[in-house]
Motif scaffolding. Structure first.
Motif, PDB file in Angstrom:
ATOM      1  N   ARG A 116       0.833  -1.209   0.000  1.00  0.00           N
ATOM      2  CA  ARG A 116       0.000   0.000   0.000  1.00  0.00           C
ATOM      3  C   ARG A 116       0.867   1.258   0.000  1.00  0.00           C
ATOM      4  O   ARG A 116       0.533   2.251  -0.671  1.00  0.00           O
ATOM      5  CB  ARG A 116      -0.926  -0.004   1.216  1.00  0.00           C
ATOM      6  N   ALA A 117       1.971   1.231   0.739  1.00  0.00           N
ATOM      7  CA  ALA A 117       2.868   2.390   0.750  1.00  0.00           C
ATOM      8  C   ALA A 117       3.467   2.619  -0.633  1.00  0.00           C
ATOM      9  O   ALA A 117       3.615   3.772  -1.079  1.00  0.00           O
ATOM     10  CB  ALA A 117       3.968   2.176   1.788  1.00  0.00           C
ATOM     11  N   LYS A 118       3.802   1.543  -1.351  1.00  0.00           N
ATOM     12  CA  LYS A 118       4.324   1.681  -2.710  1.00  0.00           C
ATOM     13  C   LYS A 118       3.286   2.326  -3.622  1.00  0.00           C
ATOM     14  O   LYS A 118       3.614   3.182  -4.460  1.00  0.00           O
ATOM     15  CB  LYS A 118       4.712   0.313  -3.285  1.00  0.00           C
ATOM     16  N   ARG A 119       2.033   1.926  -3.474  1.00  0.00           N
ATOM     17  CA  ARG A 119       0.962   2.534  -4.275  1.00  0.00           C
ATOM     18  C   ARG A 119       0.880   4.030  -4.001  1.00  0.00           C
ATOM     19  O   ARG A 119       0.785   4.852  -4.925  1.00  0.00           O
ATOM     20  CB  ARG A 119      -0.377   1.900  -3.926  1.00  0.00           C
ATOM     21  N   GLN A 120       0.873   4.382  -2.715  1.00  0.00           N
ATOM     22  CA  GLN A 120       0.738   5.790  -2.328  1.00  0.00           C
ATOM     23  C   GLN A 120       1.893   6.638  -2.853  1.00  0.00           C
ATOM     24  O   GLN A 120       1.720   7.806  -3.202  1.00  0.00           O
ATOM     25  CB  GLN A 120       0.647   5.894  -0.806  1.00  0.00           C
ATOM     26  N   LEU A 121       3.070   6.026  -2.941  1.00  0.00           N
ATOM     27  CA  LEU A 121       4.245   6.722  -3.449  1.00  0.00           C
ATOM     28  C   LEU A 121       4.276   6.783  -4.974  1.00  0.00           C
ATOM     29  O   LEU A 121       5.101   7.485  -5.553  1.00  0.00           O
ATOM     30  CB  LEU A 121       5.516   6.038  -2.942  1.00  0.00           C
ATOM     31  N   ARG A 129      -8.548  -4.156   5.746  1.00  0.00           N
ATOM     32  CA  ARG A 129      -8.186  -2.798   6.176  1.00  0.00           C
ATOM     33  C   ARG A 129      -8.090  -2.713   7.674  1.00  0.00           C
ATOM     34  O   ARG A 129      -8.784  -3.418   8.375  1.00  0.00           O
ATOM     35  CB  ARG A 129      -9.227  -1.783   5.669  1.00  0.00           C
TER      36      ARG A 129
END
Length: 311
Positions: A221-226, A311
């Protein structure tokens, strides 16, 4: 079978076929991609068909839907029927397909079994985020110029690949250096070390250790946000009971490498030759290890796919 086509006019002729997803009480199950080269080119019949069925069963047992990837009659497929799995396991005209081969196989309406690189490419087109395989390709020993197509695919395709590290026949330090240079995050699942395929440890460190599917999902999820478009490598050590210690298998790898050099075996023929020869030299012990890690990776991948829906 559902048929999907791209809205982009330049891609409209490409046919994507996907089996309708199994429905749970909450809705469609998360999917896990599985490659098909191991079926068509990795094992003899009927061992290949049994493995394909076991991998799909492991994914289902852990709450996800398997999507074995292949090309049939020029159509990109995500999810095969049992009769299609049987066809891949027995046909002699199925081409081994990496990324560069895709336009040929599609245009000529051929049958193809997908490698890590082409499985990632097709899985991403279908919106499948998690892919389970055995070991990735990498930099071959003795030359920094012989690099598997798996590595550049990891650098450009946002799929989470669950594996047992890179194949032990490769140059593991050089492979990790390539991944670092090209921005591919490497996680150790329950380990601080990069697994060496047959062996649980290589002496090489990973970028971070994770100990649960939820931790992997958080990093995805962090990769997506970045907005990062590279893949994520989740490296799972082979189960301890099936491990071949590095010091035990390395002499056989060296012998296989020497024989390949004497016979002038190069290019895409080298990896199948080395894996088969190591299996012969170890009395098929390496094959049993390979099967164990494939099944274990399918289980872990399913758990990660489920975690990505929570989630």
């Amino acid at each position: 079978m559902l048929h999907l086509s791209s809205h982009d006019a330049s891609k409209r002729s490409i046919i994507l076929s996907v089996r309708p997803q199994v429905q749970s009480a909450e809705g469609a199950l998360p999917r896990v991609a599985l490659e098909s080269t191991v079926i068509a080119h990795g094992l003899p019949y009927p061992h290949n068909l049994r493995l394909a069925r076991r991998l799909e069963a492991h994914v289902r047992e852990h709450g996800a839907e398997p999507a074995t990837i292949a090309i049939l009659h020029g159509e990109l497929r995500a999810g095969l029927t049992d009769s299609e799995l049987h066809y891949l396991a027995t046909a002699t005209t199925v081409r081994k397909v990496s990324r560069r081969d895709l336009p040929i196989v599609v245009a000529q309406k051929l049958d193809g079994a997908t490698t890590v690189a082409s499985t990632m490419f097709i899985a991403h087109r279908f919106g499948i985020e998690v892919f389970a395989t055995g070991g990735i390709g990498g930099v071959h020993r003795g030359t920094v110029f012989d690099v598997s197509a798996d590595l550049p695919e990891l650098a450009q395709t946002p799929v989470t690949v669950v594996c047992a590290g890179a194949k032990a026949i490769l140059d593991l330090p050089a492979t990790l250096e390539w991944l670092e240079t090209h921005g591919v995050t490497v996680l150790g699942y329950g380990t601080d070390q990069f697994p060496a395929f047959y062996s649980r440890e290589s002496g090489l460190t990973v970028d971070a250790r994770v100990d649960s599917p939820a931790e992997v999902a958080a990093i995805v999820r962090a990769k997506r946000q970045l907005g990062m478009t590279s893949g994520l490598l989740v490296c799972v050590p082979v189960p301890a009971a099936a491990e071949l210690p590095a010091q035990a298998v390395e002499p056989f790898i060296q012998q296989a490498l020497s024989e390949a050099d004497q016979r002038g075996i190069r290019g895409k023929a080298i990896t199948p030759f080395l894996l088969a020869r190591v299996s012969e030299l170890t009395g098929e012990a390496s094959l049993r290890t390979n099967l164990a890690l494939l099944e274990n990776n399918a289980r872990v991948a399913a758990q990660i796919a489920v975690a990505l829906t929570e989630r």
